[in-house]
Design an enzyme around this catalytic site. Structure first.
Site, PDB file in Angstrom:
ATOM      1  N   TYR A 185      -1.200   1.378  -0.658  1.00 53.53           N
ATOM      2  CA  TYR A 185      -1.000   0.496  -1.808  1.00 53.53           C
ATOM      3  C   TYR A 185       0.351  -0.197  -1.701  1.00 53.53           C
ATOM      4  CZ  TYR A 185      -4.913   3.174  -3.588  1.00 53.53           C
ATOM      5  OH  TYR A 185      -6.136   3.787  -3.728  1.00 53.53           O
ATOM      6  N   HIS A 197      -3.365  -2.689  -6.997  1.00 55.22           N
ATOM      7  CA  HIS A 197      -2.758  -1.469  -7.530  1.00 55.22           C
ATOM      8  C   HIS A 197      -1.475  -1.785  -8.313  1.00 55.22           C
ATOM      9  CE1 HIS A 197      -2.136   2.972  -7.412  1.00 55.22           C
ATOM     10  NE2 HIS A 197      -3.387   3.021  -7.038  1.00 55.22           N
TER      11      HIS A 197
HETATM   12  C1  GCO Z   1      -8.482   3.762  -6.501  1.00 59.60           C
HETATM   13  C2  GCO Z   1      -7.246   4.230  -7.136  1.00 59.60           C
HETATM   14  C3  GCO Z   1      -6.740   5.607  -6.799  1.00 59.60           C
HETATM   15  C4  GCO Z   1      -5.528   5.987  -7.646  1.00 59.60           C
HETATM   16  C5  GCO Z   1      -5.467   7.458  -7.892  1.00 59.60           C
HETATM   17  C6  GCO Z   1      -4.322   7.843  -8.812  1.00 59.60           C
HETATM   18  O1  GCO Z   1      -8.781   2.588  -6.662  1.00 59.60           O
HETATM   19  O2  GCO Z   1      -9.187   4.574  -5.919  1.00 59.60           O
HETATM   20  O3  GCO Z   1      -6.308   3.236  -7.266  1.00 59.60           O
HETATM   21  O4  GCO Z   1      -6.508   5.808  -5.442  1.00 59.60           O
HETATM   22  O5  GCO Z   1      -4.366   5.555  -7.019  1.00 59.60           O
HETATM   23  O6  GCO Z   1      -6.666   7.882  -8.430  1.00 59.60           O
HETATM   24  O7  GCO Z   1      -4.182   9.224  -8.857  1.00 59.60           O
HETATM   25 MG    MG Z   2      -7.510   1.456  -7.819  1.00 56.25          MG
END
Ligand code: GCO
Ligand code: MG
Length: 418
Positions: free
Chosen positions: A155, A226
């Site tokens: 991210y 994100h």
């Molecule tokens: C996604 C999410 C997750 C989150 C996580 C936080 O789209 O799968 O952004 O990867 O970052 O669930 O704990």
């Molecule tokens: Mg996400």
């Protein structure tokens, strides 16, 4: 029929803390299981369940889900926060699981029955450069997947230098660590997980150019910002990605930046997904009613369980918004099953995010859904069809530690939404 006990069970079969709630009844062998996973604060959810919901619910009839959901929400007076919503969710899903077992029906049948056989999923591909991401995308494609989310360096991206010919970080090198080693940052800046939003924003359109020109039109591609960019930079990225026809672009803004969705919508036709951080109906209502998003990505346990999620799905259906429930590693297999039962029963299903359901997960959670041919499949057992082997769960204790990845910082040290 009466509830005799409500308790939380913590386990981490994949090293990610999961919170499960078990609701026991006075009927021989009849219990329900629900997902209450808030992986960043698991023990707080467990205490809310054990110390507040157990005494509140003991002796009540587990049949009355709607009443108990509202009771749990208002009993704390203050509401709509992640700890309590997750605790409520654990009980709520467990009550639906019990209702399915009593009726001898899968939950999707209680919701109106299947309107599709299985749910199309997307998988996650990452890599240090566009070619490595492409290799990983093609690996999923060769396994039969129809949709792949593409990130480069996690991210916010952590590729240090995107100039042509620039050296890539070596495999396994710590690109971003709690101490900020090896990343673009001022020496004196706070410890954290550093990334460079400008480098990230510039690197993504060329990534999709490379992937789309190699995989052709037959694969759905997705991306998750994100919340790593300033809002106007997210809009610029959404516009730059338009030619690559994303299935959706996720979390362009934070939940408290609703007005930016209006601006984005006015100037760009990249499909927009939002919602994994939503806790409160006030966060999603305008996005749906004004048709500012295309996919709702809510995390079922953050909402308070299946009860609010099915209502949210119905609201979305009325406005042409489709579902893409959050399905990361920090959702238990019971939560993944709850996503799937909604996917099967809701006409406005869009796509389902899933993880690799590993052996330890199947060991602890027998009945975990299965991935086949680009789809996730439910078993047809009553309730959610997923059990919990408590002895196996105990073999994978959770570990409490300071969370590092949610300390995301920009090169000058500014902390940003993770
Ligand atoms: C996604 C999410 C997750 C989150 C996580 C936080 O789209 O799968 O952004 O990867 O970052 O669930 O704990
Ligand atoms: Mg996400």
């Amino acid at each position: 029929m009466k509830i005799t006990r409500v308790r939380a069970i913590l386990t981490a079969p994949e090293g990610i803390a999961l919170v499960v709630v078990k609701v026991e009844t006075d009927q021989d062998g009849l219990y329900g299981l629900g997902c209450a996973t808030f992986t960043q604060r698991p023990t707080l959810v467990a205490r809310a369940v054990d110390e507040y919901l157990d005494p509140l619910l003991q002796g009540r009839d587990p049949a009355n889900i709607e009443d108990m959901w509202h009771l749990m929400m208002v009993n704390s007076y203050w509401r709509n926060g992640p700890v309590l919503n997750n605790a409520v969710s654990g009980v709520d899903m467990a009550l639906w699981d019990i209702k399915g077992k009593v009726a001898n029906m899968p939950v999707y049948d209680l919701l109106g029955g299947k309107c599709r056989e299985a749910a199309m999923v997307y998988r996650h591909a990452d890599g240090r450069d566009p070619q490595e991401v492409l290799d990983n995308v093609q690996k999923y494609q060769s396994e039969g997947y129809l949709a792949v989310r593409c990130q480069m360096g996690g991210y916010g991206g952590r590729v240090q230098d995107i100039r042509p010919g620039a050296a890539l970080p070596s495999k396994g090198a710590p690109q971003a660590t709690h101490r900020g080693r090896g990343m673009d940052r001022l020496d004196s800046a706070f410890p954290g997980t550093y990334y460079n939003p400008d480098v990230y924003a510039r690197s993504i359109p060329p990534l999709f150019d490379h992937i789309r020109s190699n995989v052709g039109d037959g694969l759905f591609l997705l991306h998750d910002i994100h919340e790593r960019l300033a809002p106007i930079d997210a809009i610029r990225m959404a516009k730059a990605l338009e030619p690559y026809r994303l299935f959706f672009l996720e979390d362009a803004f934070a939940p408290d930046q609703i007005e930016w969705f209006r601006r984005l919508r006015d100037q760009c036709a990249t499909p927009i997904a939002m919602g994994e951080l939503h806790n409160n109906p006030l966060e999603w209502r305008p996005l749906i009613a004004e048709q500012l998003i295309d996919y709702i990505r809510a995390h079922l346990s953050q909402l308070g369980g299946l009860t609010p999620a099915r209502k949210l799905a119905a609201l979305c259906e009325a406005y042409g918004v489709r579902t893409a429930w959050h399905g990361p590693g920090d959702v238990s297999p019971i939560g993944h099953a709850a996503n799937l039962h909604l996917d099967l029963a809701c006409h406005n299903f869009g796509i389902q995010e899933v993880i690799n359901f590993s052996e330890p997960l199947y060991e602890v959670f027998p009945g975990t859904p299965e991935l086949r041919g680009g789809y996730v499949w439910a078993n047809d057992k009553p309730g959610f069809g997923v059990d919990l082997d408590e002895a196996a769960a105990a073999k994978y204790p959770i570990e409490l530690k300071v969370i590092e990845w949610t300390q995301g910082r920009w090169p000058d040290g500014t902390i940003w939404t993770p």
